[in-house]
Design a protein around this motif. Sequence first.
Motif, PDB file in Angstrom:
ATOM      1  N   VAL A   1      -3.739   5.082   9.728  1.00 35.88           N
ATOM      2  CA  VAL A   1      -2.432   4.604  10.181  1.00 35.88           C
ATOM      3  C   VAL A   1      -1.337   5.122   9.264  1.00 35.88           C
ATOM      4  O   VAL A   1      -0.291   5.600   9.721  1.00 35.88           O
ATOM      5  CB  VAL A   1      -2.395   3.063  10.234  1.00 35.88           C
ATOM      6  N   PHE A   2      -1.585   5.043   7.962  1.00 30.59           N
ATOM      7  CA  PHE A   2      -0.595   5.528   6.993  1.00 30.59           C
ATOM      8  C   PHE A   2      -0.335   7.016   7.187  1.00 30.59           C
ATOM      9  O   PHE A   2       0.807   7.486   7.121  1.00 30.59           O
ATOM     10  CB  PHE A   2      -1.069   5.259   5.570  1.00 30.59           C
ATOM     11  N   LEU A   3      -1.409   7.770   7.461  1.00 30.91           N
ATOM     12  CA  LEU A   3      -1.267   9.211   7.689  1.00 30.91           C
ATOM     13  C   LEU A   3      -0.439   9.484   8.935  1.00 30.91           C
ATOM     14  O   LEU A   3       0.404  10.397   8.951  1.00 30.91           O
ATOM     15  CB  LEU A   3      -2.656   9.845   7.818  1.00 30.91           C
ATOM     16  N   GLN A   4      -0.656   8.700   9.989  1.00 40.22           N
ATOM     17  CA  GLN A   4       0.145   8.856  11.211  1.00 40.22           C
ATOM     18  C   GLN A   4       1.627   8.610  10.931  1.00 40.22           C
ATOM     19  O   GLN A   4       2.494   9.316  11.447  1.00 40.22           O
ATOM     20  CB  GLN A   4      -0.324   7.862  12.272  1.00 40.22           C
ATOM     21  N   LEU A   5       1.915   7.609  10.112  1.00 37.58           N
ATOM     22  CA  LEU A   5       3.290   7.213   9.860  1.00 37.58           C
ATOM     23  C   LEU A   5       4.033   8.165   8.927  1.00 37.58           C
ATOM     24  O   LEU A   5       5.225   8.405   9.088  1.00 37.58           O
ATOM     25  CB  LEU A   5       3.337   5.802   9.252  1.00 37.58           C
ATOM     26  N   THR A   6       3.316   8.683   7.928  1.00 32.56           N
ATOM     27  CA  THR A   6       3.987   9.416   6.846  1.00 32.56           C
ATOM     28  C   THR A   6       3.552  10.877   6.715  1.00 32.56           C
ATOM     29  O   THR A   6       4.227  11.660   6.047  1.00 32.56           O
ATOM     30  CB  THR A   6       3.747   8.732   5.498  1.00 32.56           C
ATOM     31  N   GLY A   7       2.411  11.214   7.339  1.00 35.86           N
ATOM     32  CA  GLY A   7       1.886  12.555   7.138  1.00 35.86           C
ATOM     33  C   GLY A   7       1.215  12.730   5.799  1.00 35.86           C
ATOM     34  O   GLY A   7       0.911  13.862   5.393  1.00 35.86           O
ATOM     35  N   LYS A   8       0.958  11.613   5.082  1.00 33.89           N
ATOM     36  CA  LYS A   8       0.388  11.689   3.746  1.00 33.89           C
ATOM     37  C   LYS A   8      -0.915  10.887   3.667  1.00 33.89           C
ATOM     38  O   LYS A   8      -1.101   9.916   4.380  1.00 33.89           O
ATOM     39  CB  LYS A   8       1.357  11.100   2.706  1.00 33.89           C
ATOM     40  N   GLU A   9      -1.798  11.348   2.772  1.00 35.47           N
ATOM     41  CA  GLU A   9      -3.029  10.612   2.502  1.00 35.47           C
ATOM     42  C   GLU A   9      -2.729   9.524   1.487  1.00 35.47           C
ATOM     43  O   GLU A   9      -1.872   9.678   0.596  1.00 35.47           O
ATOM     44  CB  GLU A   9      -4.106  11.551   1.936  1.00 35.47           C
ATOM     45  N   LEU A  10      -3.441   8.395   1.583  1.00 31.54           N
ATOM     46  CA  LEU A  10      -3.294   7.316   0.603  1.00 31.54           C
ATOM     47  C   LEU A  10      -4.209   7.569  -0.594  1.00 31.54           C
ATOM     48  O   LEU A  10      -5.230   6.900  -0.762  1.00 31.54           O
ATOM     49  CB  LEU A  10      -3.619   5.971   1.249  1.00 31.54           C
ATOM     50  N   VAL A  11      -3.835   8.565  -1.420  1.00 30.46           N
ATOM     51  CA  VAL A  11      -4.627   8.892  -2.604  1.00 30.46           C
ATOM     52  C   VAL A  11      -3.709   9.004  -3.800  1.00 30.46           C
ATOM     53  O   VAL A  11      -2.514   9.111  -3.651  1.00 30.46           O
ATOM     54  CB  VAL A  11      -5.404  10.205  -2.424  1.00 30.46           C
TER      55      VAL A  11
ATOM     56  N   LEU B   1       0.828  -1.196   0.000  1.00 33.40           N
ATOM     57  CA  LEU B   1       0.000   0.000   0.000  1.00 33.40           C
ATOM     58  C   LEU B   1       0.865   1.249   0.000  1.00 33.40           C
ATOM     59  O   LEU B   1       1.880   1.315   0.692  1.00 33.40           O
ATOM     60  CB  LEU B   1      -0.898   0.008   1.245  1.00 33.40           C
ATOM     61  N   GLY B   2       0.418   2.234  -0.761  1.00 30.54           N
ATOM     62  CA  GLY B   2       1.136   3.494  -0.797  1.00 30.54           C
ATOM     63  C   GLY B   2       0.535   4.413  -1.840  1.00 30.54           C
ATOM     64  O   GLY B   2      -0.180   3.962  -2.742  1.00 30.54           O
ATOM     65  N   PRO B   3       0.817   5.713  -1.753  1.00 34.05           N
ATOM     66  CA  PRO B   3       0.278   6.659  -2.724  1.00 34.05           C
ATOM     67  C   PRO B   3       0.959   6.519  -4.080  1.00 34.05           C
ATOM     68  O   PRO B   3       1.968   5.801  -4.209  1.00 34.05           O
ATOM     69  CB  PRO B   3       0.603   8.024  -2.097  1.00 34.05           C
ATOM     70  N   SER B   4       0.431   7.173  -5.095  1.00 32.10           N
ATOM     71  CA  SER B   4       1.050   7.159  -6.419  1.00 32.10           C
ATOM     72  C   SER B   4       2.481   7.683  -6.312  1.00 32.10           C
ATOM     73  O   SER B   4       2.746   8.663  -5.616  1.00 32.10           O
ATOM     74  CB  SER B   4       0.249   8.040  -7.381  1.00 32.10           C
ATOM     75  N   GLY B   5       3.402   6.990  -6.979  1.00 32.26           N
ATOM     76  CA  GLY B   5       4.791   7.414  -6.956  1.00 32.26           C
ATOM     77  C   GLY B   5       5.593   6.863  -5.799  1.00 32.26           C
ATOM     78  O   GLY B   5       6.779   7.184  -5.651  1.00 32.26           O
ATOM     79  N   SER B   6       4.982   5.991  -4.981  1.00 32.89           N
ATOM     80  CA  SER B   6       5.687   5.471  -3.796  1.00 32.89           C
ATOM     81  C   SER B   6       6.625   4.316  -4.129  1.00 32.89           C
ATOM     82  O   SER B   6       7.493   3.968  -3.324  1.00 32.89           O
ATOM     83  CB  SER B   6       4.680   5.017  -2.740  1.00 32.89           C
ATOM     84  N   GLY B   7       6.433   3.697  -5.313  1.00 35.49           N
ATOM     85  CA  GLY B   7       7.288   2.583  -5.714  1.00 35.49           C
ATOM     86  C   GLY B   7       6.568   1.251  -5.837  1.00 35.49           C
ATOM     87  O   GLY B   7       7.202   0.224  -6.085  1.00 35.49           O
ATOM     88  N   LYS B   8       5.236   1.240  -5.709  1.00 35.63           N
ATOM     89  CA  LYS B   8       4.477  -0.017  -5.758  1.00 35.63           C
ATOM     90  C   LYS B   8       4.612  -0.710  -7.113  1.00 35.63           C
ATOM     91  O   LYS B   8       4.930  -1.899  -7.181  1.00 35.63           O
ATOM     92  CB  LYS B   8       2.988   0.247  -5.467  1.00 35.63           C
TER      93      LYS B   8
END
Length: 282
Positions: free
Chosen positions: A272-282, A36-43
């Motif tokens: 949880v992802f927002l807590q860890l990275t400060g980013k939305e999963l969009v 799981l990760g936002p666009s451009g994260s490396g998935k």
Amino acid sequence: MENAIQVSGLRKTFGQQVAIEDVSFNVKKGEIFGLLGPSGSGKTTTIKILTGELKQTTGDVHVLDTDASSFDSTQFKSKIGILSDNSSLYERLTVYDNLKLFCKLYDAPLERIDVILEEVNLKNDRNKVVSKLSKGMKQRILLAKALVHQPELVFLDEPTSALDPGNVIHIHRGLQKLNEAGTTIFLTTHDMEEATKLCDRVAFLDNGKIQELGNPDELRFKYSTHDFHIETTMNEKLVLENDSKNADQIRDLIAAGKVKSIQSDKPTLGDVFLQLTGKELV
């Protein structure tokens, strides 16, 4: 449990740009694993390395007991199914004829076609020309193409991104049935509800690095505040710490019949992802 995928110290660069940095994880045989990760994260880059479309810069990668140097072999390709942004169809052919070509390529019985079309809710559309179909229907054909030869391991890159809610439910049931029969599934998705429902474990990928990995429910519990969220019959919304000092207040509200609903805090995977990275999963 034996691993279907084993990745250690994976790194991928494009010139001076680092796409994947020191990524390590394993996927157990028979599980559904979500990246799981936002666009451009490396998935997508990770999937392309795991399926042999790209070569890693450094690191060790083994898939189904096969080293990355042999990912281009016919034997390896026959064991995996892929739905990615590079998957394509023959637009001038029918749904059935597209899958027939793929069956011949991998020596799969033609009887599998109607079975898999039923799984992706397209059995009544088998004779339609692909060019006439909607984007969502084409996505389901691509999924059927990835599954028709009954691979041991399936890589699905955003498999339900173009589908309506009804077909998403249908596909989810099909994937769960496939997994129960023993197929390992490697899934990327932006849909946190989908990941929570389907995945045995998930890994959060951001800026090319894994930030956290674990079972969805366990991660949601780990990053919960454990506060109580209470809505009263007077439509008040209270947030009380899960602490002995609040026990009397909660008990009194319940005894007075003033509690409309009460639940403990349990964040979504997106939270949880927002807590860890400060980013939305969009």
